[in-house]
Scaffold this motif. Structure first.
Motif, mmCIF file in Angstrom:
data_model
loop_
_atom_site.group_PDB
_atom_site.id
_atom_site.type_symbol
_atom_site.label_atom_id
_atom_site.label_comp_id
_atom_site.label_asym_id
_atom_site.label_seq_id
_atom_site.Cartn_x
_atom_site.Cartn_y
_atom_site.Cartn_z
ATOM 1 N N ALA A 53 0.847 -1.192 0.000
ATOM 2 C CA ALA A 53 0.000 0.000 0.000
ATOM 3 C C ALA A 53 0.882 1.242 0.000
ATOM 4 O O ALA A 53 1.720 1.416 0.898
ATOM 5 C CB ALA A 53 -0.927 0.006 1.205
ATOM 6 N N PRO A 103 -2.974 6.000 -1.254
ATOM 7 C CA PRO A 103 -4.254 5.473 -1.730
ATOM 8 C C PRO A 103 -4.109 4.307 -2.725
ATOM 9 O O PRO A 103 -5.083 3.663 -3.085
ATOM 10 C CB PRO A 103 -4.887 6.687 -2.427
ATOM 11 N N VAL A 104 -2.881 4.064 -3.153
ATOM 12 C CA VAL A 104 -2.648 3.007 -4.143
ATOM 13 C C VAL A 104 -2.378 1.687 -3.435
ATOM 14 O O VAL A 104 -1.471 1.600 -2.596
ATOM 15 C CB VAL A 104 -1.456 3.363 -5.066
ATOM 16 N N GLU A 105 -3.170 0.682 -3.750
ATOM 17 C CA GLU A 105 -3.005 -0.636 -3.150
ATOM 18 C C GLU A 105 -2.688 -1.665 -4.228
ATOM 19 O O GLU A 105 -3.350 -1.705 -5.263
ATOM 20 C CB GLU A 105 -4.276 -1.059 -2.404
ATOM 21 N N VAL A 106 -1.655 -2.452 -3.978
ATOM 22 C CA VAL A 106 -1.293 -3.543 -4.889
ATOM 23 C C VAL A 106 -1.694 -4.853 -4.225
ATOM 24 O O VAL A 106 -1.161 -5.211 -3.176
ATOM 25 C CB VAL A 106 0.224 -3.542 -5.177
ATOM 26 N N HIS A 107 -2.653 -5.544 -4.823
ATOM 27 C CA HIS A 107 -3.143 -6.794 -4.260
ATOM 28 C C HIS A 107 -2.238 -7.954 -4.679
ATOM 29 O O HIS A 107 -1.606 -7.920 -5.731
ATOM 30 C CB HIS A 107 -4.584 -7.052 -4.713
ATOM 31 N N TRP A 136 -13.940 -6.204 -10.185
ATOM 32 C CA TRP A 136 -13.468 -6.032 -8.808
ATOM 33 C C TRP A 136 -14.057 -7.090 -7.869
ATOM 34 O O TRP A 136 -13.558 -7.282 -6.765
ATOM 35 C CB TRP A 136 -13.821 -4.629 -8.309
#
Length: 294
Positions: free
Chosen positions: A13, A16-20, A91
């Motif tokens: 994270a 605000p950018v989240e890498v799953h 999503w």
């Protein structure tokens, strides 16, 4: 036995950018495919790094679009009929290997036409790079705690309790009271030991298939043969491992009381792969090596 650690689905994270994790697995899959294809291009005539860039791009597009469309058509068709917009709700998750395979095939056909190659020249070149993507994808499934295996009383050390499966475990206990002795309580949830089928698939469809295909394709083989071996290898591996994987809750067993949707979709791959392999050696057309046809 192990308890699935319920990893945070967010690997990284940055504000605000989240890498799953699952997205990261896709990124690793495409990077591995590009690296392997680039290496193969240095060992083959009539292949360039620019071609590899296009090839991987069309392949990635096919995986994403075909995987989503295939999942909705094969596994959620009823939902699609009720709500056509469901197709675009990416999503919410949901990807199908068989749909992705069809998407990649269409992408490869377009690439072959663009670069004036036969479809099997393209497929034989790229399929040895595909299993690494399957490897990363199944690891992503395990990290997410999804697509878990069937309940087992085998007592194997690697059986896993999946907290994500708790509601299904309770249902299975109600239907099969004899499973009571296998159940354990973890943080207030009652869980049953299951096969970590995601890891079985990562090992068989990913690592083993990659190693065999890489070796097999390193020597001159008849056109179509490498593609045929991929179809056979994946189809057989998936068909067998489905016996250890819990059928999708909304699908269950689709035929004869034991055949799953995954097995039903894999059976044609085995048949086509076997037929293609026989036909390839019967024709005996080679694209490289001493017997190459120019």
């Amino acid at each position: 036995m192990m308890i699935h650690p319920q990893y945070d689905p967010v690997a990284l994270a940055l504000g605000p950018v989240e890498v799953h994790w699952y997205g990261l697995m896709y990124l690793l899959a495409f990077a591995a495919a590009y690296g392997l294809a680039w290496y193969r291009s240095t060992k083959r005539d009539n292949w360039t790094t620019d071609m590899v860039s296009d090839l991987v791009f069309y392949g990635a597009l096919g995986v994403i679009l075909g995987g989503r469309v295939g999942y909705v058509l094969f596994y959620q068709f009823g939902e699609l009929l009720q709500n056509p917009a469901y197709l675009f709700k990416v999503w919410e998750g949901g990807m199908s290997f068989h749909g992705g395979m069809i998407g990649v095939l269409l992408g490869m056909l377009y690439f072959a036409r663009k670069y004036k190659k036969t479809p099997f020249q393209v497929l034989d070149f790229i399929v040895p790079c595909v299993p690494t993507g399957l490897l990363f994808g199944r690891i992503g499934n395990y990290i997410n705690g999804e697509l878990w295996g069937r309940v087992s009383d085998g007592g194997y050390n690697w059986l896993t309790y999946f907290p994500q499966a708790a509601p299904f475990d309770v249902q299975q206990l109600q239907a099969n009271p004899q499973l009571q002795e296998l159940m354990v309580e973890v943080n207030g949830q009652y869980l049953l030991p299951r096969h970590p089928s995601q890891l079985y698939e990562a090992f068989a469809e990913g690592l083993l298939l990659f190693l065999f295909l890489w070796w097999y394709s390193s020597k001159p083989r008849p056109r179509m043969a490498v593609t045929a071996v991929f179809l056979l290898g994946y189809g057989i591996s998936r068909f067998i491992i489905e016996f250890f994987r819990q059928p999708d809750a909304d699908q269950g067993f689709v035929l004869l009381g034991w055949l799953t949707k995954g097995q039903m979709l894999s059976a044609p791959m085995i048949i086509i792969g076997f037929a293609l392999l026989i036909y390839a050696y019967k024709r005996g057309i080679y694209d490289w090596g001493k017997q190459a046809a120019y």
